[in-house]
Design a protein around this motif. Sequence first.
Motif, PDB file in Angstrom:
ATOM      1  N   PHE A  18       0.866  -1.180   0.000  1.00 40.15           N
ATOM      2  CA  PHE A  18       0.000   0.000   0.000  1.00 40.15           C
ATOM      3  C   PHE A  18       0.900   1.226   0.000  1.00 40.15           C
ATOM      4  O   PHE A  18       1.635   1.475   0.960  1.00 40.15           O
ATOM      5  CB  PHE A  18      -0.883  -0.047   1.248  1.00 40.15           C
ATOM      6  CG  PHE A  18      -1.844   1.090   1.409  1.00 40.15           C
ATOM      7  CD1 PHE A  18      -2.784   1.381   0.440  1.00 40.15           C
ATOM      8  CD2 PHE A  18      -1.841   1.853   2.571  1.00 40.15           C
ATOM      9  CE1 PHE A  18      -3.699   2.411   0.606  1.00 40.15           C
ATOM     10  CE2 PHE A  18      -2.742   2.889   2.759  1.00 40.15           C
ATOM     11  CZ  PHE A  18      -3.677   3.170   1.771  1.00 40.15           C
ATOM     12  N   VAL A  19       0.877   2.004  -1.084  1.00 42.13           N
ATOM     13  CA  VAL A  19       1.792   3.132  -1.252  1.00 42.13           C
ATOM     14  C   VAL A  19       1.058   4.437  -0.970  1.00 42.13           C
ATOM     15  O   VAL A  19       0.062   4.761  -1.630  1.00 42.13           O
ATOM     16  CB  VAL A  19       2.394   3.148  -2.667  1.00 42.13           C
ATOM     17  CG1 VAL A  19       3.293   4.366  -2.850  1.00 42.13           C
ATOM     18  CG2 VAL A  19       3.192   1.864  -2.912  1.00 42.13           C
ATOM     19  N   ALA A  42      -1.855  10.367  -8.304  1.00 38.57           N
ATOM     20  CA  ALA A  42      -2.734   9.359  -8.887  1.00 38.57           C
ATOM     21  C   ALA A  42      -2.168   8.832 -10.196  1.00 38.57           C
ATOM     22  O   ALA A  42      -2.182   7.623 -10.455  1.00 38.57           O
ATOM     23  CB  ALA A  42      -4.129   9.957  -9.107  1.00 38.57           C
ATOM     24  N   ALA A  43      -1.649   9.739 -11.028  1.00 37.62           N
ATOM     25  CA  ALA A  43      -1.072   9.323 -12.309  1.00 37.62           C
ATOM     26  C   ALA A  43       0.125   8.403 -12.105  1.00 37.62           C
ATOM     27  O   ALA A  43       0.392   7.516 -12.925  1.00 37.62           O
ATOM     28  CB  ALA A  43      -0.675  10.551 -13.129  1.00 37.62           C
ATOM     29  N   ALA A  44       0.852   8.599 -11.003  1.00 38.67           N
ATOM     30  CA  ALA A  44       2.023   7.767 -10.700  1.00 38.67           C
ATOM     31  C   ALA A  44       1.631   6.415 -10.118  1.00 38.67           C
ATOM     32  O   ALA A  44       2.487   5.544  -9.962  1.00 38.67           O
ATOM     33  CB  ALA A  44       2.949   8.507  -9.737  1.00 38.67           C
ATOM     34  N   GLY A  45       0.370   6.249  -9.757  1.00 37.32           N
ATOM     35  CA  GLY A  45      -0.099   4.961  -9.255  1.00 37.32           C
ATOM     36  C   GLY A  45      -0.184   4.841  -7.757  1.00 37.32           C
ATOM     37  O   GLY A  45      -0.421   3.739  -7.236  1.00 37.32           O
ATOM     38  N   ALA A  46       0.007   5.944  -7.016  1.00 32.80           N
ATOM     39  CA  ALA A  46      -0.113   5.877  -5.558  1.00 32.80           C
ATOM     40  C   ALA A  46      -1.521   5.453  -5.169  1.00 32.80           C
ATOM     41  O   ALA A  46      -2.504   5.758  -5.861  1.00 32.80           O
ATOM     42  CB  ALA A  46       0.214   7.227  -4.927  1.00 32.80           C
ATOM     43  N   HIS A  47      -1.628   4.758  -4.053  1.00 35.83           N
ATOM     44  CA  HIS A  47      -2.917   4.244  -3.605  1.00 35.83           C
ATOM     45  C   HIS A  47      -3.631   5.200  -2.656  1.00 35.83           C
ATOM     46  O   HIS A  47      -4.843   5.108  -2.474  1.00 35.83           O
ATOM     47  CB  HIS A  47      -2.724   2.894  -2.915  1.00 35.83           C
ATOM     48  CG  HIS A  47      -1.944   1.940  -3.763  1.00 35.83           C
ATOM     49  ND1 HIS A  47      -0.786   1.334  -3.340  1.00 35.83           N
ATOM     50  CD2 HIS A  47      -2.143   1.528  -5.043  1.00 35.83           C
ATOM     51  CE1 HIS A  47      -0.316   0.568  -4.311  1.00 35.83           C
ATOM     52  NE2 HIS A  47      -1.112   0.675  -5.351  1.00 35.83           N
ATOM     53  N   ALA A  48      -2.859   6.103  -2.038  1.00 32.41           N
ATOM     54  CA  ALA A  48      -3.444   7.049  -1.084  1.00 32.41           C
ATOM     55  C   ALA A  48      -2.661   8.349  -1.106  1.00 32.41           C
ATOM     56  O   ALA A  48      -1.457   8.373  -1.402  1.00 32.41           O
ATOM     57  CB  ALA A  48      -3.454   6.465   0.328  1.00 32.41           C
ATOM     58  N   HIS A 106     -10.042  10.086  -8.486  1.00 34.76           N
ATOM     59  CA  HIS A 106      -9.032   9.259  -9.153  1.00 34.76           C
ATOM     60  C   HIS A 106      -9.037   7.810  -8.634  1.00 34.76           C
ATOM     61  O   HIS A 106      -8.181   7.017  -9.030  1.00 34.76           O
ATOM     62  CB  HIS A 106      -7.642   9.839  -8.925  1.00 34.76           C
ATOM     63  CG  HIS A 106      -7.376  11.131  -9.631  1.00 34.76           C
ATOM     64  ND1 HIS A 106      -7.368  11.245 -11.008  1.00 34.76           N
ATOM     65  CD2 HIS A 106      -7.103  12.372  -9.150  1.00 34.76           C
ATOM     66  CE1 HIS A 106      -7.093  12.503 -11.345  1.00 34.76           C
ATOM     67  NE2 HIS A 106      -6.925  13.198 -10.248  1.00 34.76           N
ATOM     68  N   GLY A 107      -9.968   7.499  -7.734  1.00 34.09           N
ATOM     69  CA  GLY A 107      -9.974   6.167  -7.142  1.00 34.09           C
ATOM     70  C   GLY A 107      -8.909   5.992  -6.080  1.00 34.09           C
ATOM     71  O   GLY A 107      -8.566   4.860  -5.710  1.00 34.09           O
ATOM     72  N   ALA A 258       8.034  10.902 -11.538  1.00 37.69           N
ATOM     73  CA  ALA A 258       8.642   9.713 -12.154  1.00 37.69           C
ATOM     74  C   ALA A 258       9.193   8.775 -11.092  1.00 37.69           C
ATOM     75  O   ALA A 258       9.137   7.543 -11.233  1.00 37.69           O
ATOM     76  CB  ALA A 258       9.744  10.125 -13.119  1.00 37.69           C
ATOM     77  N   GLU A 259       9.714   9.340  -9.999  1.00 37.04           N
ATOM     78  CA  GLU A 259      10.251   8.516  -8.917  1.00 37.04           C
ATOM     79  C   GLU A 259       9.141   7.798  -8.166  1.00 37.04           C
ATOM     80  O   GLU A 259       9.291   6.643  -7.764  1.00 37.04           O
ATOM     81  CB  GLU A 259      11.058   9.394  -7.963  1.00 37.04           C
ATOM     82  CG  GLU A 259      12.309   9.987  -8.593  1.00 37.04           C
ATOM     83  CD  GLU A 259      12.943  11.070  -7.739  1.00 37.04           C
ATOM     84  OE1 GLU A 259      14.188  11.109  -7.658  1.00 37.04           O
ATOM     85  OE2 GLU A 259      12.204  11.889  -7.159  1.00 37.04           O
ATOM     86  N   LEU A 260       8.016   8.486  -7.966  1.00 33.05           N
ATOM     87  CA  LEU A 260       6.888   7.839  -7.291  1.00 33.05           C
ATOM     88  C   LEU A 260       6.346   6.693  -8.144  1.00 33.05           C
ATOM     89  O   LEU A 260       6.023   5.617  -7.624  1.00 33.05           O
ATOM     90  CB  LEU A 260       5.786   8.855  -6.999  1.00 33.05           C
ATOM     91  CG  LEU A 260       4.543   8.302  -6.283  1.00 33.05           C
ATOM     92  CD1 LEU A 260       4.905   7.709  -4.928  1.00 33.05           C
ATOM     93  CD2 LEU A 260       3.481   9.395  -6.120  1.00 33.05           C
ATOM     94  N   ALA A 261       6.267   6.906  -9.444  1.00 31.06           N
ATOM     95  CA  ALA A 261       5.822   5.831 -10.335  1.00 31.06           C
ATOM     96  C   ALA A 261       6.756   4.635 -10.232  1.00 31.06           C
ATOM     97  O   ALA A 261       6.314   3.479 -10.204  1.00 31.06           O
ATOM     98  CB  ALA A 261       5.748   6.340 -11.769  1.00 31.06           C
ATOM     99  N   SER A 262       8.060   4.904 -10.161  1.00 28.40           N
ATOM    100  CA  SER A 262       9.036   3.829  -9.997  1.00 28.40           C
ATOM    101  C   SER A 262       8.842   3.120  -8.665  1.00 28.40           C
ATOM    102  O   SER A 262       8.929   1.887  -8.583  1.00 28.40           O
ATOM    103  CB  SER A 262      10.455   4.392 -10.091  1.00 28.40           C
ATOM    104  OG  SER A 262      11.419   3.400  -9.846  1.00 28.40           O
ATOM    105  N   LEU A 263       8.581   3.883  -7.622  1.00 27.24           N
ATOM    106  CA  LEU A 263       8.347   3.293  -6.304  1.00 27.24           C
ATOM    107  C   LEU A 263       7.169   2.325  -6.336  1.00 27.24           C
ATOM    108  O   LEU A 263       7.258   1.199  -5.835  1.00 27.24           O
ATOM    109  CB  LEU A 263       8.080   4.399  -5.281  1.00 27.24           C
ATOM    110  CG  LEU A 263       7.691   3.927  -3.881  1.00 27.24           C
ATOM    111  CD1 LEU A 263       8.909   3.424  -3.133  1.00 27.24           C
ATOM    112  CD2 LEU A 263       7.009   5.042  -3.097  1.00 27.24           C
ATOM    113  N   VAL A 264       6.060   2.749  -6.934  1.00 27.77           N
ATOM    114  CA  VAL A 264       4.873   1.897  -7.006  1.00 27.77           C
ATOM    115  C   VAL A 264       5.191   0.619  -7.781  1.00 27.77           C
ATOM    116  O   VAL A 264       4.860  -0.493  -7.350  1.00 27.77           O
ATOM    117  CB  VAL A 264       3.701   2.656  -7.665  1.00 27.77           C
ATOM    118  CG1 VAL A 264       2.515   1.723  -7.901  1.00 27.77           C
ATOM    119  CG2 VAL A 264       3.279   3.844  -6.802  1.00 27.77           C
ATOM    120  N   THR A 265       5.857   0.772  -8.910  1.00 25.07           N
ATOM    121  CA  THR A 265       6.170  -0.386  -9.751  1.00 25.07           C
ATOM    122  C   THR A 265       7.143  -1.334  -9.069  1.00 25.07           C
ATOM    123  O   THR A 265       6.931  -2.556  -9.020  1.00 25.07           O
ATOM    124  CB  THR A 265       6.768   0.079 -11.089  1.00 25.07           C
ATOM    125  OG1 THR A 265       5.793   0.864 -11.792  1.00 25.07           O
ATOM    126  CG2 THR A 265       7.168  -1.106 -11.959  1.00 25.07           C
TER     127      THR A 265
END
Length: 350
Positions: A18-19, A42-48, A106-107, A258-265
Motif C-alpha cells: 500500500f503506497v 494518482a497518475a504515478a499509481g499511488a494508492h493514497a 481518481h480512485g 517519475a520517482e513515485l511511479a518507480s516506487l509503485v512499480t
Amino acid sequence: MPSFKIGHRAIGLDSPPFVIAEMSGNHNQSLERALAIVDAAAAAGAHALKLQTYTADTMTLDIDQGEFRISDPDSLWADTSLYALYEQAHTPWEWHGPIFERAKSHGMLGFSSPFDETAVDFLESLDVPAYKIASFENTDLPLIRKAASTGKPLIISTGMATVAELDESVRAARAAGCRELILLKCTSTYPASPLNTHLRTIAHMRELFGCEVGLSDHTMGVGAAVAAVALGASVVEKHFTLDRSAGGVDANFSLEPAELASLVTETERAWQALGHVQYGATTAEQKSLVYRRSLYVVRDVAAGEPLTRDNVRAIRPGLGLAPRHLDTVLGRAARRPLARGMALDWSMID
C-alpha cells in the motif's frame, strides 16, 4: 494475523504494498498546486494521498526565541521559529475536503495525520478511512486514544520511539478500540541516511507487536522502500512533490512524479518476487528444461564401437541422458550405428 482493508485497499502480506504519497507542506500554500499534486500522485499509481492536519496555533506558541526557534545548523529549517515553520507548512483545513474529493475522483484514498484531538474531530466530519500518527506524536497517548476510539485503522510512525514507548502506545491504541494497526519503521531525520534506516527492525516489529508493519521513508530514491517490502513491509509512505527545484518545506527529501511511479512499480515487483519456498522447475520454466545439457553422439559411431569422450559429449539441448551418466556409458558398446546429433538413450547401449 488477518489482513484488513483501508477503504477498498487490502493491507497485508498477501496483498501488494500500500503506497501512500505524503503531501505535507509541498503545496507551498497554493490550493491549485495541492490539487496538482493529487493528480500527479494518482497518475504515478499511488494508492493514497495523505495530508497533515494542524495549525501553527495547535502545534506551538508564537514565540521567536529560545527553544521555540530551530537552532540546529544542519536542519533544513535552521533559523526559523517553530511557529513560522508551521504557518508555512500547514494545510488549511478548508482545503481538506476539496483535496480528498480530488483523490476520490481518481480512485485514490485520502486521509491525514491529526496533530491534536480537534483535528481528529474535524477529520471525522470528513469521514476519512484511517488515521496516521506522526513520529513526533507517537508518545502522545491522549491523541492515540482519540484516533483509536474512532474504530478506524490506525497507522503509527515509530521514529525515535523506544520499544517501551511503542509498547505503551500500542497498548493504548488497542485499549481504546483499535483492531487494525500498522506500525511504520521511520527514521526522523530529513532526509534520512540509508545507514541510519535499520530495515531489519521491520520483521522484528511484526513479531513483537503482532500487527502489520511498513516503512515511512525519508531516504532519497526508492531502494530502501523496495528492500523494506522484501523484509515484510506491507505499507510504504514517501513524501511527494511535483518538482523539488520549486522548493517547499519538505521538497528536499520528497519524490518527484517519475520517482513515485518507480516506487509503485518496484515495490509491487519486490512483493511479487517474494513468492514462497520453491525448488525445481516452475510451470513457467518447463519449456526451458530442453536447453539443459545432455549426452549426445557428436561423431558417427559404428555398431559395436565403444563410446568415448571423442564420440559422446554433454551438450545442449537436453533430450538425451543426463550428464551425470557420462562415466557410466563410456566404454560401453553401441548396439547399432549411431549418427552424429542423436540424443543418447539407454536403448542404444549394450
